[in-house]
Design an enzyme around this catalytic site. Structure first.
Site, PDB file in Angstrom:
ATOM      1  N   HIS A 166      -1.142   4.450   5.970  1.00 41.11           N
ATOM      2  CA  HIS A 166      -2.444   3.546   6.117  1.00 41.11           C
ATOM      3  C   HIS A 166      -3.420   3.967   7.054  1.00 41.11           C
ATOM      4  CE1 HIS A 166      -5.017  -0.192   6.836  1.00 41.11           C
ATOM      5  NE2 HIS A 166      -4.006  -0.789   5.969  1.00 41.11           N
ATOM      6  N   GLU A 270      -6.420   5.469   2.437  1.00 36.47           N
ATOM      7  CA  GLU A 270      -4.932   5.477   2.530  1.00 36.47           C
ATOM      8  C   GLU A 270      -4.143   6.158   1.371  1.00 36.47           C
ATOM      9  OE1 GLU A 270      -4.084   1.016   2.954  1.00 36.47           O
ATOM     10  OE2 GLU A 270      -5.871   0.996   3.728  1.00 36.47           O
TER      11      GLU A 270
END
Ligand code: BG6
Length: 299
Positions: A166, A270
């Site tokens: 992320h 991400e």
């Protein structure tokens, strides 16, 4: 622990210390780049190629608390992404970012420093997810930042999981950046009832809260940042989807670990396998997902 610490440290390149919140932090300073990794969540919180400003964004309001995730850098989301289906009490984005990872080894070659962290099945993981696994995370800090997450199914039956690296990126101003690399893909728009929509423009730009899962996407994303005069590239392998996120004004205000005025300075691109791209892994096999981040100065 002291002996282990001495075996893992590399004089002049890598040291292990108590960081914020007294959490264990690996600090890397090489001629090519500097970086920091917390063992809490195996969380990369800083990456700066030599002579360049920080690539990763960190909130000034982040918690550094064993019970909470770190806000910014590169959280590892595993073994689910977002809320866990059918369990409202489970932590968002899985438990991996809340657990202490073991430093398995460190090494270096030609100025690139490599750290391997590992998370294994334990009573604590079984309480949250009944699977046997070994997750290995190899972080290479050099002219680029490379992060490779391998998950091995060490049990007797197939397992299914979601995963994300992320990556929070620092940008000059979210209003001015564009992202290239996802044109032509379909995305799930979490801001509009999870409808699937086409990304018809070649470039993504931002005019409000954005939370999208781009499906069937394997290509490199480029963040063009005219204010910071640089281009950030996120390339990947073993990942079939890409999440793009910025919380904008109201969501930033609603998050206690995110400064109210910080949202224009970040974007998340991400590297993920989520939703219909969740991984089904037969017993004994290993799945590998890699994300690489590189910064290129522009004029
Ligand atoms: C993004 C999700 O990846 O992470 C968003 O797509 C979510 O929906 C965001 O809000 C932050 O999640 P968290 O759990 O770190 O606050």
């Amino acid at each position: 622990m002291q002996v282990r610490k001495e075996q893992l440290e590399i004089p002049g390149l890598l040291r292990i210390e108590q960081g914020q919140g007294n959490l264990t932090r690996i600090v890397i300073t090489s001629p090519l780049a500097s970086a920091e990794i917390y063992t809490h969540g195996a969380h990369v919180t800083r990456y700066e190629p030599a002579g360049q400003p920080p690539v990763l964004w960190m909130s000034q309001s982040s918690w550094f608390d064993p019970a909470k995730p770190i806000r910014g850098g590169v959280p590892i989301c595993f073994p689910w992404f977002g809320p866990k289906q059918g369990d409202t009490t489970a932590p968002a984005h899985g438990f991996a970012r809340l657990m202490e990872w073991e430093i398995e080894s460190t090494s270096h070659s030609n100025g690139t420093v490599v750290v391997t962290l590992v998370l294994r099945t334990s009573e604590a993981t079984r309480a949250k997810w009944p699977a046997d696994f070994v997750a290995k995370y190899v972080v290479s800090v050099g002219a680029e930042l490379s992060m490779q997450l391998s998950v091995q199914n060490t049990g007797q039956s197939p397992i299914r999981f979601e995963e994300a690296l992320h990556t929070y990126l620092t940008v000059g101003d979210i209003h001015h950046i564009t992202i290239e690399g996802l044109g032509g893909a379909n995305y799930i728009d979490k801001m509009d009832g999870a409808k699937t929509k086409p990304q018809s423009d070649r470039l993504i730009n931002f005019t409000g809260e954005t939370d999208r899962v781009y499906l069937n996407t394997t290509s490199t994303c480029i963040v063009h940042d005219p204010d910071k005069k640089r281009r950030l590239e996120v390339s990947k392998s073993g990942s079939n989807a890409t999440v793009v996120w910025n919380p904008w004004i109201n969501k930033a205000k609603a998050m206690p670990d995110f400064g109210d005025e910080e949202w224009p300075g970040m974007v998340c691109v991400e590297t993920v396998n989520v939703a219909q791209h969740a991984i089904e892994l037969p017993a004994g096999l290993t799945h590998v997902m890699t994300a690489k981040v590189r910064s290129w100065p522009t004029k």
